[in-house]
Design an enzyme around this catalytic site. Structure first.
Site, PDB file in Angstrom:
ATOM      1  N   GLU A  47     -10.223 -22.278 -16.264  1.00 51.93           N
ATOM      2  CA  GLU A  47     -10.024 -20.855 -16.558  1.00 51.93           C
ATOM      3  C   GLU A  47     -10.101 -20.048 -15.274  1.00 51.93           C
ATOM      4  O   GLU A  47     -10.996 -20.256 -14.464  1.00 51.93           O
ATOM      5  CB  GLU A  47     -11.100 -20.341 -17.521  1.00 51.93           C
ATOM      6  N   HIS A  72     -18.070 -26.407 -19.176  1.00 50.81           N
ATOM      7  CA  HIS A  72     -16.908 -25.534 -19.015  1.00 50.81           C
ATOM      8  C   HIS A  72     -17.408 -24.214 -18.466  1.00 50.81           C
ATOM      9  O   HIS A  72     -18.612 -24.012 -18.334  1.00 50.81           O
ATOM     10  CB  HIS A  72     -16.205 -25.349 -20.374  1.00 50.81           C
ATOM     11  N   HIS A  89     -27.156 -36.150 -24.463  1.00 53.90           N
ATOM     12  CA  HIS A  89     -26.072 -36.263 -25.422  1.00 53.90           C
ATOM     13  C   HIS A  89     -25.741 -34.951 -26.133  1.00 53.90           C
ATOM     14  O   HIS A  89     -26.614 -34.250 -26.618  1.00 53.90           O
ATOM     15  CB  HIS A  89     -26.407 -37.313 -26.488  1.00 53.90           C
ATOM     16  N   HIS A  94     -22.206 -24.010 -20.464  1.00 52.05           N
ATOM     17  CA  HIS A  94     -21.059 -23.102 -20.359  1.00 52.05           C
ATOM     18  C   HIS A  94     -21.379 -22.037 -19.327  1.00 52.05           C
ATOM     19  O   HIS A  94     -22.286 -21.241 -19.505  1.00 52.05           O
ATOM     20  CB  HIS A  94     -20.744 -22.470 -21.719  1.00 52.05           C
TER      21      HIS A  94
END
Length: 186
Positions: A47, A72, A89, A94
């Site tokens: 992005e 991300h 896990h 973010h």
């Protein structure tokens, strides 16, 4: 799978790192030495910010990104994972985020727009957003920590929690060596 993002950035992965064939690394991602990236992890730097730029996602040496983790970033913001850090896990990191060295992030934990100081432990199913966790803090399972949380009630990391974190990190460095040894076998 290692692939370019639409702006042409290709992940840079140290030769000594192990990336499971089912993992996806996309774009401006930098993976350090002896890093383990487990099955179905997704690390995506694609992005752009309002100026058409993006910062990298950096995974420090000897860290492990376990099965199903997603890393991300919103609008090209930087994500940095320190050295000897374990992201367990199905966690989601973010960005923008900075996670220090020798940190343990537990199963299903979500970090967003935050920083986590070196040596901290954030246990399972927790959410940390819009704040800074100082060094060597222990966040219990199922905690919800945000900008208005009073951190005075959060304890320091115990020797047991620190030992557990280091054991997880060392176990995964061993896995990197084992998987690298057999990666070309059928």
């Amino acid at each position: 799978m290692i692939r370019k993002n639409p702006t042409g950035h290709l992940p840079q992965v140290a030769e000594s790192a192990f990336v499971d064939p089912t993992a996806i690394l996309c774009g401006k991602v930098v993976v350090g030495e002896h890093v383990f990236i487990g099955p179905y992890a997704v690390i995506r730097a694609d992005e752009l910010d309002a100026q058409g730029e993006l910062e990298p996602i950096i995974i420090g040496d000897n860290s492990n990104i376990q099965d199903g983790v997603v890393i991300h970033s919103k609008s090209g913001a930087r994500v940095e994972i320190g050295e000897n850090t374990s992201i367990a896990h199905r966690s989601i990191i973010h960005g923008p985020c900075k996670v220090g060295s020798h940190v343990f992030i537990g199963f299903n934990t979500v970090l967003f727009n935050c920083s986590v100081g070196a040596g901290s432990v954030i246990r399972h199913n927790s959410v940390v957003e819009d704040c800074h966790i100082p060094e060597s803090f222990y966040v219990p399972s199922t905690s919800n920590i945000h900008s208005e949380t009073d951190l005075e009630g959060i304890e320091s990391v115990t020797a047991d929690a620190s030992s557990f974190s280091e054991d997880v990190a060392q176990t995964n460095v061993g896995l990197v060596q084992g998987y690298k040894r057999i990666q070309n076998e059928l």
